[in-house]
Enzyme design. Sequence first.
Site, PDB file in Angstrom:
ATOM      1  N   SER A 171       7.046   5.569  -0.365  1.00 55.53           N
ATOM      2  CA  SER A 171       6.702   5.310  -1.760  1.00 55.53           C
ATOM      3  C   SER A 171       6.517   3.824  -1.968  1.00 55.53           C
ATOM      4  CB  SER A 171       7.777   5.833  -2.695  1.00 55.53           C
ATOM      5  OG  SER A 171       8.850   4.918  -2.721  1.00 55.53           O
ATOM      6  N   LYS A 172       5.747   3.518  -2.983  1.00 57.29           N
ATOM      7  CA  LYS A 172       5.403   2.126  -3.284  1.00 57.29           C
ATOM      8  C   LYS A 172       6.683   1.273  -3.407  1.00 57.29           C
ATOM      9  CE  LYS A 172       2.415  -0.971  -4.224  1.00 57.29           C
ATOM     10  NZ  LYS A 172       1.508  -1.358  -3.192  1.00 57.29           N
ATOM     11  N   ARG A 173       7.698   1.862  -3.988  1.00 59.55           N
ATOM     12  CA  ARG A 173       8.932   1.112  -4.210  1.00 59.55           C
ATOM     13  C   ARG A 173       9.565   0.625  -2.903  1.00 59.55           C
ATOM     14  NH1 ARG A 173      12.429   4.669  -6.380  1.00 59.55           N
ATOM     15  NH2 ARG A 173      10.673   6.003  -6.858  1.00 59.55           N
ATOM     16  N   ASP A 220      -2.257  -3.142   1.175  1.00 59.79           N
ATOM     17  CA  ASP A 220      -0.972  -3.849   1.318  1.00 59.79           C
ATOM     18  C   ASP A 220      -0.848  -4.457   2.713  1.00 59.79           C
ATOM     19  OD1 ASP A 220      -0.108  -3.029  -1.193  1.00 59.79           O
ATOM     20  OD2 ASP A 220       0.890  -1.229  -0.421  1.00 59.79           O
ATOM     21  N   GLY A 273       8.002  -0.130  -0.115  1.00 54.48           N
ATOM     22  CA  GLY A 273       7.248  -1.085   0.701  1.00 54.48           C
ATOM     23  C   GLY A 273       5.768  -0.783   0.687  1.00 54.48           C
TER      24      GLY A 273
END
Length: 502
Positions: A274-276, A284, A278
Amino acid sequence: MRSKIINRRIFSATNNPCRNLYNTPRVRFAPSPTGYLHLGGLRTALYNYLFAKSRQGSFVLRIEDTDQKRKVAGAVELLIKDLKWAGIELDEGPGMEGKYGPYVQSERLQIYKEHINKLLDNESAYRCFCTERRLNMLRRDAMKHQRVPKYDNRCRNLTELEVKEKIKNGIPYCIRFKLSSDCQSFEDMIFGGIAYDVSMNEGDPVLMKSDGYPTYHFANVVDDHLMEITHVLRGVEWQISTTKHLLIYRAFGWSPPQFGHLPLIINSDGTKLSKRQGDVTVEDYKKKGTFPLALVNYITLSGGGFEHVPGAGVTLKTMDELGSEFQINKILSHPSRLNPDLLQECNRLEIKRQLKEPHLSQILVNKVQKLVKEKFPNENMNISDDHVRNVLNWATARVSNIDELVSTKFGFLWILPSSKIDLDKELLEKLLKNLENFEKFEQDLLKNNLREFSVNNNVKFPVLMKMLRGVLSGLGEGPGVAEMMHLLGKVQSLERIKAVLR
Ligand code: GLU
């Protein structure tokens, strides 16, 4: 087991002369254009691509944009750009000529219309006039009685006359598929035998929405068939839908492709990506200076697909090597656990590989020069090709990312020190003479020489080192002094000492 399946497919091909069974495989990556390409999407695209390459097949990009609400402007261009960046080349796709196009589903609405009529004609599908309100009521009722919410298939039983009447009155309708209650099974190329009776948990699924757009399930099956896709490799979240798709293939009288589902990708601690936590998008990774080949190798390290040589350590394969060595039966079926250390290692190996190839190494040198100029725009710098190449050779053992080379810690590599340092000028003059006569600027030899110098001149080694570090870099920390001198080279090192003596 596998050969049995293949036999069955070849056998059923007799009713279906257009299938491409004896020829090379055709695979597709079929993303919805909802934003950036995620690591999971890249993994799916990559394995499809490698599968095609390993068998001289074709790799098709198909854009599944039938859910117009989720569509994001510019996403298709971004997707194509990211795939290209990763080294994944399309054989067919949007904007390319090809006999199976168009490759964007919203441009194929007429095709779906023709095909839905076939299913209406052979009574595998029917019009459903139920209102949103009624469907919501069914849902609420099921929740209340703790049943699985599903459509009750009411419109299946409308008479022809009733249907005609409703159409005449302009009542909007969708088209649903008649699910039969038999258990479909298939041999998943990655998970093995899968069997599932869809009708146990679902009401008749919608194939065509009232606005004339097909649903994913319908468009996906029609396109895979018309585009002569031989193998479908996709994320495991679609595995539950495959038996439904098999029923749709059967309703058309088509033989289905082979299916393989790729397991979930998870973080090193076992949690969902998940984005949270990493990095999740290709963007990215790009921003952090990850090289495409490093990212691609990283994916295969967690997902498998290759002969594993025990104790061989991490090796970096080129795209051609990946393509020729890929084996679908070596893809792992357990969740793909990411290990970010391996990404660092792959990136390091990629810097090493690029340095060995003259053309790539020049590009790399230019990249570093650009980075340094951006980072230290007003400084007096040394960024000659030779110096940068020297630094890069040294860097492969220490950094995994070229961006690190312009961090404060390594600033000494590029800029000449300006800060005031406590100097013993007399001692420094002596050292300068000593170094002028010292030929081999190798780390160990330099270290020995400096030690000897400190003994002969009656100065404590750490004191000498502290002063020298200041002279060479103006910094309080960084690699060892001898190492720094080796990196800077003789001319640069002496130049810096002379500068403070002037
Ligand atoms: N459009 C689907 C997705 O976004 C494709 C699934 C499939 O490959 O069948 O993942």
